[in-house]
Design a protein around this motif. Structure first.
Motif, PDB file in Angstrom:
ATOM      1  N   ASP A 178     -11.966  -2.143  -4.270  1.00 33.30           N
ATOM      2  CA  ASP A 178     -11.047  -2.815  -3.348  1.00 33.30           C
ATOM      3  C   ASP A 178     -11.391  -2.492  -1.903  1.00 33.30           C
ATOM      4  N   ALA A 179     -11.741  -1.239  -1.639  1.00 36.18           N
ATOM      5  CA  ALA A 179     -12.099  -0.844  -0.275  1.00 36.18           C
ATOM      6  C   ALA A 179     -13.352  -1.575   0.184  1.00 36.18           C
ATOM      7  N   SER A 203      -5.876   7.200  -3.762  1.00 34.38           N
ATOM      8  CA  SER A 203      -5.215   6.071  -4.419  1.00 34.38           C
ATOM      9  C   SER A 203      -5.960   4.751  -4.211  1.00 34.38           C
ATOM     10  N   ASP A 204      -7.013   4.751  -3.396  1.00 27.72           N
ATOM     11  CA  ASP A 204      -7.754   3.526  -3.101  1.00 27.72           C
ATOM     12  C   ASP A 204      -8.900   3.331  -4.081  1.00 27.72           C
ATOM     13  N   MET A 218       0.834  -1.195   0.000  1.00 29.59           N
ATOM     14  CA  MET A 218       0.000   0.000   0.000  1.00 29.59           C
ATOM     15  C   MET A 218       0.868   1.244   0.000  1.00 29.59           C
ATOM     16  N   GLU A 258     -12.089   2.320   7.814  1.00 28.11           N
ATOM     17  CA  GLU A 258     -11.166   2.591   6.715  1.00 28.11           C
ATOM     18  C   GLU A 258     -11.511   3.955   6.138  1.00 28.11           C
ATOM     19  N   ARG A 299     -11.020   6.125   2.980  1.00 30.56           N
ATOM     20  CA  ARG A 299     -10.597   5.988   1.583  1.00 30.56           C
ATOM     21  C   ARG A 299      -9.777   7.184   1.149  1.00 30.56           C
TER      22      ARG A 299
END
Length: 208
Positions: A145-146, A140-141, A57, A135, A137
């Motif tokens: 995927d998140a 870049s996320d 990451m 999380e 966000r």
């Protein structure tokens, strides 16, 4: 005549090589090897998927880091008063029942559950599922995927999860066995019965 020999010069260790891994290539490691990999690369943020795949990451941008700090601080202040559990920031990894090693931006574990984890296992990636995770966000996320990560948390036993997205000004609330609840521009979030008495003020986290 005896000639004195100069002592051998110490040999400097070779600089570690840097390997570029294409996006389509997946690296897979065993659990013990993953711990060694993380120990050898303390400046990298790494996670391990259930099948052994390694995820690297990117470091958080300054804006995302500041928002995440507010999230950790506000949860920490509540926890210091409530005294119900332990708060962990983004560098704390946990081994889930499916074998994945995940590190949420902030996690919380009920104290009596954490106290039952042997101390030697706490020094690695403790085999325990957090009661709560959040999380935040970052640009870049990828949203898919998140969301997949949040779904994994819920499937593995996390009782409450928040996916906070400053880009869309939404929060997704994930609970086991239920579809995610999506809130548009909420001002606060309730910790429900998982974090009793905790209300998160989202100013400076979701909105400026």
């Amino acid at each position: 005549m005896t000639t004195a020999l100069a002592p051998p010069r110490p040999v400097a260790p070779a600089s570690p090589a840097i390997m570029a891994v294409p996006a389509e290539v997946r690296l897979k490691v065993e659990p013990d090897d993953f711990f060694a990999l993380c120990a050898a690369n303390p400046d990298l943020r790494l996670e391990r998927q259930a099948d052994g795949g390694v995820i690297v990451m990117s470091p958080a941008g300054s804006d995302s880091s500041g928002r995440n700090a507010k999230l950790v601080i506000r949860l920490g202040i509540w926890n210091e008063t409530a005294g119900l559990g332990e708060v962990f920031e983004s560098s704390g990894g946990f081994t889930l029942p499916n074998g994945a090693v995940r590190a949420a931006d902030v996690a919380w574990i009920l104290r009596d559950r954490w106290d039952r984890v042997p101390r030697d296992e706490r020094r690695r990636f403790a085999p325990i599922v957090p009661d709560f995770v959040a999380e935040l966000r970052s640009p870049s996320d990828a949203l898919a995927d998140a969301r997949a990560k949040m779904a994994e948390y819920a499937a593995q036993g996390v009782r409450l999860g928040w996916l906070i997205d400053p880009m869309t000004k939404t929060v997704e609330i994930h609970r086991p066995g239920r579809d995610p609840e999506i809130l548009a521009k909420p001002a606060t979030l309730s910790g429900e019965d998982v974090l009793p008495g905790f209300t998160l003020d989202l100013k400076g986290i979701l909105s400026d």
